[in-house]
Design a protein around this motif. Structure first.
Motif, mmCIF file in Angstrom:
data_model
loop_
_atom_site.group_PDB
_atom_site.id
_atom_site.type_symbol
_atom_site.label_atom_id
_atom_site.label_comp_id
_atom_site.label_asym_id
_atom_site.label_seq_id
_atom_site.Cartn_x
_atom_site.Cartn_y
_atom_site.Cartn_z
ATOM 1 N N LEU A 1 -2.675 81.246 -103.999
ATOM 2 C CA LEU A 1 -2.946 82.818 -103.375
ATOM 3 C C LEU A 1 -4.098 82.592 -102.721
ATOM 4 O O LEU A 1 -3.790 83.905 -102.020
ATOM 5 C CB LEU A 1 -3.241 83.152 -105.318
ATOM 6 C CG LEU A 1 -2.285 83.429 -106.078
ATOM 7 C CD1 LEU A 1 -2.312 83.931 -107.180
ATOM 8 C CD2 LEU A 1 -1.127 84.477 -105.251
ATOM 9 N N MET A 2 -5.243 81.998 -102.704
ATOM 10 C CA MET A 2 -6.169 82.256 -101.873
ATOM 11 C C MET A 2 -5.911 82.050 -100.592
ATOM 12 O O MET A 2 -6.683 81.938 -99.241
ATOM 13 C CB MET A 2 -7.340 80.821 -102.364
ATOM 14 C CG MET A 2 -7.909 81.341 -103.659
ATOM 15 S SD MET A 2 -8.391 83.173 -104.040
ATOM 16 C CE MET A 2 -10.026 83.188 -102.925
ATOM 17 N N LYS A 3 -4.845 81.150 -99.907
ATOM 18 C CA LYS A 3 -4.074 81.009 -98.815
ATOM 19 C C LYS A 3 -3.178 81.867 -98.104
ATOM 20 O O LYS A 3 -3.254 82.343 -97.031
ATOM 21 C CB LYS A 3 -2.991 80.025 -99.157
ATOM 22 C CG LYS A 3 -3.577 78.269 -99.113
ATOM 23 C CD LYS A 3 -2.494 77.866 -98.680
ATOM 24 C CE LYS A 3 -3.116 76.305 -98.815
ATOM 25 N NZ LYS A 3 -1.815 75.635 -98.776
ATOM 26 N N ILE A 4 -3.341 83.176 -98.336
ATOM 27 C CA ILE A 4 -2.514 84.132 -98.466
ATOM 28 C C ILE A 4 -3.911 85.416 -97.745
ATOM 29 O O ILE A 4 -4.334 86.214 -98.310
ATOM 30 C CB ILE A 4 -1.558 85.611 -99.680
ATOM 31 C CG1 ILE A 4 -1.193 84.520 -100.307
ATOM 32 C CG2 ILE A 4 -1.598 86.871 -98.617
ATOM 33 C CD1 ILE A 4 0.006 85.294 -101.381
ATOM 34 N N GLN A 5 -3.681 85.782 -96.120
ATOM 35 C CA GLN A 5 -3.935 85.924 -95.280
ATOM 36 C C GLN A 5 -3.753 88.057 -95.431
ATOM 37 O O GLN A 5 -3.149 87.338 -94.267
ATOM 38 C CB GLN A 5 -5.606 85.517 -94.792
ATOM 39 C CG GLN A 5 -6.615 84.975 -95.541
ATOM 40 C CD GLN A 5 -7.254 83.415 -94.141
ATOM 41 O OE1 GLN A 5 -6.914 84.035 -92.676
ATOM 42 N NE2 GLN A 5 -7.764 82.752 -94.370
ATOM 43 N N ILE B 1 -2.641 75.548 -109.324
ATOM 44 C CA ILE B 1 -1.230 75.569 -109.123
ATOM 45 C C ILE B 1 -1.068 76.364 -107.967
ATOM 46 O O ILE B 1 -1.258 76.672 -106.794
ATOM 47 C CB ILE B 1 -0.486 74.924 -109.567
ATOM 48 C CG1 ILE B 1 0.327 74.027 -109.931
ATOM 49 C CG2 ILE B 1 0.668 75.127 -108.690
ATOM 50 C CD1 ILE B 1 0.902 72.697 -110.716
ATOM 51 N N PHE B 2 -1.337 77.757 -108.600
ATOM 52 C CA PHE B 2 -1.002 78.916 -108.194
ATOM 53 C C PHE B 2 -2.560 79.603 -107.617
ATOM 54 O O PHE B 2 -2.258 80.715 -106.637
ATOM 55 C CB PHE B 2 -0.357 79.854 -109.202
ATOM 56 C CG PHE B 2 0.711 79.599 -109.439
ATOM 57 C CD1 PHE B 2 1.397 79.717 -108.476
ATOM 58 C CD2 PHE B 2 1.826 79.214 -110.806
ATOM 59 C CE1 PHE B 2 2.952 79.819 -108.862
ATOM 60 C CE2 PHE B 2 2.471 79.269 -110.643
ATOM 61 C CZ PHE B 2 3.730 79.112 -109.659
ATOM 62 N N THR B 3 -4.037 79.154 -107.610
ATOM 63 C CA THR B 3 -5.056 80.156 -107.595
ATOM 64 C C THR B 3 -4.827 79.437 -105.705
ATOM 65 O O THR B 3 -5.662 80.454 -104.959
ATOM 66 C CB THR B 3 -6.003 79.023 -108.043
ATOM 67 O OG1 THR B 3 -5.814 80.208 -109.283
ATOM 68 C CG2 THR B 3 -7.350 80.188 -107.788
ATOM 69 N N PRO B 4 -4.889 78.261 -105.492
ATOM 70 C CA PRO B 4 -5.354 78.363 -104.181
ATOM 71 C C PRO B 4 -4.202 78.904 -103.086
ATOM 72 O O PRO B 4 -4.239 79.154 -102.543
ATOM 73 C CB PRO B 4 -4.933 75.930 -103.898
ATOM 74 C CG PRO B 4 -5.264 75.948 -104.864
ATOM 75 C CD PRO B 4 -4.547 77.293 -106.615
ATOM 76 N N ILE C 1 -1.015 74.682 -120.163
ATOM 77 C CA ILE C 1 0.174 74.933 -119.182
ATOM 78 C C ILE C 1 -0.709 76.187 -118.088
ATOM 79 O O ILE C 1 -0.391 76.069 -117.370
ATOM 80 C CB ILE C 1 1.130 75.634 -120.045
ATOM 81 C CG1 ILE C 1 1.722 74.553 -120.746
ATOM 82 C CG2 ILE C 1 2.262 76.079 -119.213
ATOM 83 C CD1 ILE C 1 3.130 75.209 -121.842
ATOM 84 N N TRP C 2 -1.676 77.244 -118.931
ATOM 85 C CA TRP C 2 -2.136 77.536 -118.428
ATOM 86 C C TRP C 2 -3.272 76.980 -117.152
ATOM 87 O O TRP C 2 -3.180 77.513 -116.191
ATOM 88 C CB TRP C 2 -3.788 79.140 -119.324
ATOM 89 C CG TRP C 2 -2.663 80.032 -120.334
ATOM 90 C CD1 TRP C 2 -2.280 79.619 -121.074
ATOM 91 C CD2 TRP C 2 -2.424 81.048 -118.790
ATOM 92 N NE1 TRP C 2 -1.512 81.334 -120.824
ATOM 93 C CE2 TRP C 2 -1.609 81.801 -119.946
ATOM 94 C CE3 TRP C 2 -3.029 81.403 -117.350
ATOM 95 C CZ2 TRP C 2 -1.185 82.941 -119.565
ATOM 96 C CZ3 TRP C 2 -2.076 82.125 -117.589
ATOM 97 C CH2 TRP C 2 -1.508 83.582 -118.175
ATOM 98 N N THR C 3 -3.845 75.820 -117.394
ATOM 99 C CA THR C 3 -4.766 75.897 -116.426
ATOM 100 C C THR C 3 -4.117 74.355 -115.278
ATOM 101 O O THR C 3 -4.708 75.235 -114.256
ATOM 102 C CB THR C 3 -5.324 73.415 -117.301
ATOM 103 O OG1 THR C 3 -6.256 74.633 -118.499
ATOM 104 C CG2 THR C 3 -6.533 73.083 -116.499
ATOM 105 N N ILE C 4 -3.042 74.567 -115.247
ATOM 106 C CA ILE C 4 -1.906 74.009 -114.813
ATOM 107 C C ILE C 4 -1.629 74.822 -113.359
ATOM 108 O O ILE C 4 -1.506 74.768 -112.712
ATOM 109 C CB ILE C 4 -0.222 72.884 -115.254
ATOM 110 C CG1 ILE C 4 -1.142 71.862 -115.876
ATOM 111 C CG2 ILE C 4 0.799 72.434 -113.573
ATOM 112 C CD1 ILE C 4 0.200 71.251 -116.621
ATOM 113 N N ILE C 5 -1.087 76.345 -114.209
ATOM 114 C CA ILE C 5 -1.313 77.630 -112.871
ATOM 115 C C ILE C 5 -2.613 77.952 -112.549
ATOM 116 O O ILE C 5 -1.869 78.248 -111.618
ATOM 117 C CB ILE C 5 -0.136 78.405 -114.262
ATOM 118 C CG1 ILE C 5 1.239 77.948 -115.080
ATOM 119 C CG2 ILE C 5 -0.307 80.349 -113.875
ATOM 120 C CD1 ILE C 5 1.553 79.162 -116.082
#
Length: 54
Positions: free
Chosen positions: A28-32, A23-26, A16-20
């Motif tokens: 969050l990285m898109k937010i500028q 999914i969420f890291t990219p 579950i942590w790997t999936i989270i």
């Protein structure tokens, strides 16, 4: 009260942590956020200065 075998729960938590993270890291990285602290280049004072104790 019976004890549960931790092996399948650990694998489930790790999955579950790997999936989270994947999914969420990219996302969050898109937010500028706009940089509103950068001053206008036309109003910047270009005179040199030194520290007062030198």
């Amino acid at each position: 009260m019976p004890q549960l075998n931790p092996a399948p729960w650990y694998l489930t938590m790790l999955t579950i942590w790997t999936i989270i993270i994947l999914i969420f890291t990219p996302l969050l990285m898109k937010i500028q956020l706009p940089n509103t602290t950068e001053p206008n280049k036309a109003t910047i004072s270009l005179t040199p200065w030194t520290w007062s104790w030198y």
